[in-house]
Design an enzyme around this catalytic site. Structure first.
Site, PDB file in Angstrom:
ATOM      1  N   LYS A  53       0.842  -1.210   0.000  1.00 55.53           N
ATOM      2  CA  LYS A  53       0.000   0.000   0.000  1.00 55.53           C
ATOM      3  C   LYS A  53       0.871   1.253   0.000  1.00 55.53           C
ATOM      4  O   LYS A  53       0.619   2.205  -0.744  1.00 55.53           O
ATOM      5  CB  LYS A  53      -0.937  -0.017   1.217  1.00 55.53           C
ATOM      6  N   GLN A  97      -4.092  -1.592   9.701  1.00 56.78           N
ATOM      7  CA  GLN A  97      -4.055  -2.920   9.084  1.00 56.78           C
ATOM      8  C   GLN A  97      -4.625  -3.981  10.032  1.00 56.78           C
ATOM      9  O   GLN A  97      -4.236  -4.044  11.200  1.00 56.78           O
ATOM     10  CB  GLN A  97      -2.601  -3.263   8.700  1.00 56.78           C
ATOM     11  N   ASP A 120     -10.626   3.343   4.405  1.00 54.71           N
ATOM     12  CA  ASP A 120     -11.022   1.936   4.265  1.00 54.71           C
ATOM     13  C   ASP A 120     -12.545   1.801   4.284  1.00 54.71           C
ATOM     14  O   ASP A 120     -13.081   0.727   3.991  1.00 54.71           O
ATOM     15  CB  ASP A 120     -10.448   1.098   5.429  1.00 54.71           C
TER      16      ASP A 120
END
Ligand code: NAD
Length: 294
Positions: A53, A97, A120
């Protein structure tokens, strides 16, 4: 033979579009998008995902910050770290994460992220906005699927969409998104799960079949209506001595059997998977340009 929906090519296209927008922003003297990622612990797979990412951010010209924390960090200290990013005006987007160590509540952590920075799309505020069809950050996998349907100009309006799986990250949001009055959308949606009876029969009635149950090659040709669009979200590593790596990837759909009868299908690998990082970058751009929360 079905059209192969190529997520690799499509995700590269999206990344190029984002990179060219970043160039414009730079030329205009605007704010360069900045993504922060928090990684707790040293789980190998999580490190790989986060690194990919961060690398993708650099490639499109974003700024990125990686916050690495020990897996012994207390929940309160992690919440404080999130608060610091929330308060940092230079950072547009924040991801934490997953998975997190067992002593940390995913719900508390998710709820702590400022919705404006939740690229997200996991916070209750953004999931609620999605359900209301308000502007929001759509989470990575559902965003990727919508984008593939859109860019391959696959008609969804009035179609029967069957979703297999009801997870918070894939099945549930997909069922909401496909039913919305939008394009892609306007489907008649059936959501199925582990308690569904006659799943094969229900699946066979789908014009669009979205498969996210996490069982290798579960969907066979007899479960698919000829001409259906099949989106395979599953990813599984299986041993394969003929490969250099010793394994290969397969999906939740028995590809060789289903491809000949479908009208369009996502392969595994190279279908839905590659779209997720593009989604994250896209949401970060939206955040930097204040397109969702102005
Ligand atoms: P999950 O395990 O959280 O949820 C699975 C869902 O499938 C559950 O709702 C369950 O009720 C349903 N289910 C299980 N067995 C069933 C059965 N026999 N019949 C009908 N329904 C059944 O899974 P998830 O997180 O949604 O992931 C699903 C798959 O997609 C996994 O293989 C995962 O690795 C993959 N995945 C891929 C991506 C990507 O980027 N391509 C992203 C997320 C998940």
């Amino acid at each position: 033979m079905a059209v192969r929906i190529d997520g690799k090519v499509t995700s590269e296209e999206i990344k190029e579009e984002i990179a060219s927008r970043v160039k414009e922003i730079k030329a205009e003297g605007g704010k360069i998008p900045h993504l922060a990622a928090i990684l707790v612990g040293n789980d190998g797979a999580s490190q790989t995902y986060v690194n990919a990412k961060v690398k993708a951010c650099e490639k499109v010209g974003f700024q990125s910050t990686l916050v690495m924390l020990k897996d012994s960090i207390s929940e309160d200290d992690l919440l404080d770290e999130i608060q610091k990013v929330n308060d940092n005006a230079d950072i547009d987007g924040l991801i934490v994460q997953l998975p997190l160590p067992k002593h940390i509540s995913v719900e508390k952590v998710t709820a702590k992220i400022l919705p404006e920075k939740d690229v997200d799309g996991f916070t209750p505020a953004n999931v609620g906005r999605m359900a209301l069809n308000w502007p929001t950050y759509i989470s990575a996998t559902p965003y990727g699927i919508l984008e593939l349907l859109k860019r391959y100009q696959l008609e969804t309006s009035g179609k029967h969409c069957v979703v297999i799986g009801r997870s918070h990250i894939v099945g549930s949001p997909m069922s909401i998104l496909m039913a919305r009055n939008d394009n892609p959308g306007n489907c008649t949606v059936t959501i199925t799960h582990s308690r569904t009876k006659n799943l094969a029969e229900v699946a066979r009635s789908a014009d669009i079949l979205i498969v996210a149950l996490g069982r290798p090659e579960f969907v066979t040709a007899d479960m698919v209506k000829p001409g259906a669009v099949v989106i395979d979200v599953g990813i599984h590593r299986i041993e394969d001595a003929s490969k250099k790596s010793g394994y290969r990837l397969i999906g939740d759909v028995k590809f060789e059997e289903v491809e000949p009868i479908a009208s369009a299908i996502t392969p595994v690998p190279g279908g839905v998977g590659p779209m997720t990082i593009a989604a994250l970058l896209y949401n970060t751009l939206l955040a930097a340009e204040k397109k969702i929360y102005s």
